[in-house]
Design an enzyme around this catalytic site. Sequence first.
Site, short mmCIF file in Angstrom:
data_model
loop_
_atom_site.label_atom_id
_atom_site.label_comp_id
_atom_site.label_asym_id
_atom_site.label_seq_id
_atom_site.Cartn_x
_atom_site.Cartn_y
_atom_site.Cartn_z
N CYS A 114 0.82 -1.23 0.00
CA CYS A 114 0.00 0.00 0.00
C CYS A 114 0.84 1.27 0.00
O CYS A 114 0.34 2.35 -0.30
CB CYS A 114 -0.96 -0.01 1.18
N HIS A 251 -3.19 7.35 1.90
CA HIS A 251 -3.61 6.03 1.45
C HIS A 251 -4.97 5.74 2.06
O HIS A 251 -5.20 5.97 3.25
CB HIS A 251 -2.59 4.98 1.89
N ASN A 281 -10.04 -0.03 -0.22
CA ASN A 281 -8.57 0.04 -0.22
C ASN A 281 -8.05 -0.55 -1.53
O ASN A 281 -8.14 -1.76 -1.74
CB ASN A 281 -8.04 -0.74 1.00
N1 COA Z 1 -18.63 -8.08 9.16
C1 COA Z 1 -19.13 -8.28 10.39
N2 COA Z 1 -18.39 -8.55 11.46
C2 COA Z 1 -17.05 -8.61 11.27
C3 COA Z 1 -16.46 -8.42 10.01
C4 COA Z 1 -17.30 -8.15 8.93
N3 COA Z 1 -16.84 -7.94 7.69
N4 COA Z 1 -15.12 -8.54 10.14
C5 COA Z 1 -14.88 -8.79 11.45
N5 COA Z 1 -16.05 -8.85 12.12
C6 COA Z 1 -16.26 -9.10 13.55
C7 COA Z 1 -15.08 -9.82 14.19
O1 COA Z 1 -15.19 -11.20 13.97
C8 COA Z 1 -15.25 -9.43 15.62
O2 COA Z 1 -16.25 -10.24 16.21
P1 COA Z 1 -16.10 -10.76 17.72
O3 COA Z 1 -16.05 -9.51 18.55
O4 COA Z 1 -17.34 -11.57 17.89
O5 COA Z 1 -14.83 -11.54 17.75
C9 COA Z 1 -15.79 -8.00 15.55
O6 COA Z 1 -16.33 -7.86 14.22
C10 COA Z 1 -14.74 -6.95 15.79
O7 COA Z 1 -13.60 -7.27 15.00
P2 COA Z 1 -12.30 -6.40 15.02
O8 COA Z 1 -11.32 -6.99 14.07
O9 COA Z 1 -11.86 -6.14 16.42
O10 COA Z 1 -12.88 -5.01 14.42
P3 COA Z 1 -12.19 -3.64 14.24
O11 COA Z 1 -13.02 -2.59 14.86
O12 COA Z 1 -10.75 -3.68 14.59
O13 COA Z 1 -12.30 -3.45 12.67
C11 COA Z 1 -10.92 -3.63 10.71
C12 COA Z 1 -11.67 -4.38 11.82
C13 COA Z 1 -10.23 -4.64 9.82
C14 COA Z 1 -11.91 -2.84 9.92
C15 COA Z 1 -9.90 -2.68 11.36
O14 COA Z 1 -9.13 -3.38 12.31
C16 COA Z 1 -8.98 -2.07 10.36
O15 COA Z 1 -9.39 -1.31 9.53
N6 COA Z 1 -7.68 -2.38 10.45
C17 COA Z 1 -6.69 -1.83 9.57
C18 COA Z 1 -6.81 -2.49 8.24
C19 COA Z 1 -6.00 -1.83 7.21
O16 COA Z 1 -5.94 -0.65 7.16
N7 COA Z 1 -5.34 -2.64 6.40
C20 COA Z 1 -4.62 -2.22 5.29
C21 COA Z 1 -3.43 -1.45 5.68
S1 COA Z 1 -2.67 -0.98 4.22
#
Ligand code: COA
Length: 324
Positions: A114, A251, A281
Site C-alpha cells: 500500500c 492512502h 482500499n
Molecule cells: N462483518 C461483520 N463482522 C465482522 C467483520 C465483517 N466484515 N469482520 C470482522 N467482524 C467481527 C469480528 O469477527 C469481531 O467479532 P467478535 O467480537 O465476535 O470476535 C468483531 O467484528 C470486531 O472485529 P475487530 O477486528 O476487532 O474489528 P475492528 O473494529 O478492529 O475493525 C478492521 C476491523 C479490519 C476494519 C480494522 O481493524 C482495520 O481497519 N484495520 C486496519 C486495516 C488496514 O488498514 N489494512 C490495510 C493497511 S494498508
Amino acid sequence: MTRRSIVTGCGRYLPKRIVTNEELAERVDTSDEWIQQRTGIRERRIAADDEKTSDLALNAAKEALISAGINAADVDMIVLATATPDETFPATATRVQAALGMTKGAAFDVQAVCTGFIYALNVADNFIRLGQADTVLVIGAETFSRILDWEDRTTCVLFGDGAGAIVLQAHEENDDLVPRGILSNHLHSDGRHHDCLYVDGGPSSTQTVGHLRMQGPEVFKHAVNNMASVLGEAMVANNITASDIDWLVPHQANKRILDGTARKLKLAPEKVVITVDRHANTSAASIPLALCEAVADGRVKERDIVVMEAMGGGFTWGASLIRW
Ligand code: COA
C-alpha cells in the site's frame, strides 16, 4: 537553479463493476452497517475476469499522458507500483510500455504494497533530480480482488481494484524562494511486522498465488501512529505546520484511520481527500486515484502544499510533500 520534479498530468481508471456492501453480505456474514461503521466503505470496484492490472494501469496512463499534453514517445521511464502484477515476471510496467507503443526508455515495477506509490514516486523523483530522466510515468495499479479470500469476512470487504497515474517532469526555476514540485520524500519499513499483513503464497514459498492475511486491529494501531509520525517528519523537514498543508492525500484504507491521523495532527478534516467510501482500499492505486480526483475537480491548485502518505504490508510507510 535547482532541478525538481513536478506533476504535469494525472489519470485514473476504475473497473466498471461496482460491488456494494449489500452484495457482499449475500456472500459472507457481514452487513452494510458493520462495514460502513468500522471502515467508511460503501462500495468498491472489481475488475472484469479479462481485465488485468496492466489493463487498468494502461487506461490510467493514457489519461495522464493526455492531461500532460505529451505522447508516450516523450516518456523516458515507467515506474509502476503494484503487489498484484499480471505475472511473476516480467514487470507489469513492461506490459504497459509495450501497450503504449514505447520502444525506448526503461520500465520496472516497485513493490511496497500500500506504500508502493510513495516508493515509486520517490524512485522517479530521484531519477529526475539526478538528470537520468526528464519525464516519468508513475503508476499505482492493483487487482487485489485476485488475492482476496472471498470466504474471509475480515478481509474481503476491505479492498477494491483500480489504477491511478501521474506524469512527473523535470522543472528548473530561478525563483527558488517558493520552489514548486516534490520538496521531500520520507520512506520507512520494519520487516518485523510481516505476520500482521501478508499474502500466504508466492513463487518461492508455495508456488501458488496465495491469499491476503491480516491482523486488522494490530495494523490499525500501527497505521495511525506511523502515518502521523511520517507526516510530522515531512512537516519538520519543510519547516511547516499542519495549518500550512492545503491537502492531505492519504492512502485510503479505513476512514477511521484517516480521521485518527487528522485528529492527531490537528488537521482540519475538510483538508483530507477521501475516496475510501467509493473505492475501498486499492493498495498502491489509492493515492494516485485520490490525488487525481482532487486535481480533476479543481480542489488542488497551483502552489498548494499537498502531502501524500501511506502505510502498508511489511510494514512499509512513507510520505511525499509537493508544492503543486
Ligand atoms: N462483518 C461483520 N463482522 C465482522 C467483520 C465483517 N466484515 N469482520 C470482522 N467482524 C467481527 C469480528 O469477527 C469481531 O467479532 P467478535 O467480537 O465476535 O470476535 C468483531 O467484528 C470486531 O472485529 P475487530 O477486528 O476487532 O474489528 P475492528 O473494529 O478492529 O475493525 C478492521 C476491523 C479490519 C476494519 C480494522 O481493524 C482495520 O481497519 N484495520 C486496519 C486495516 C488496514 O488498514 N489494512 C490495510 C493497511 S494498508
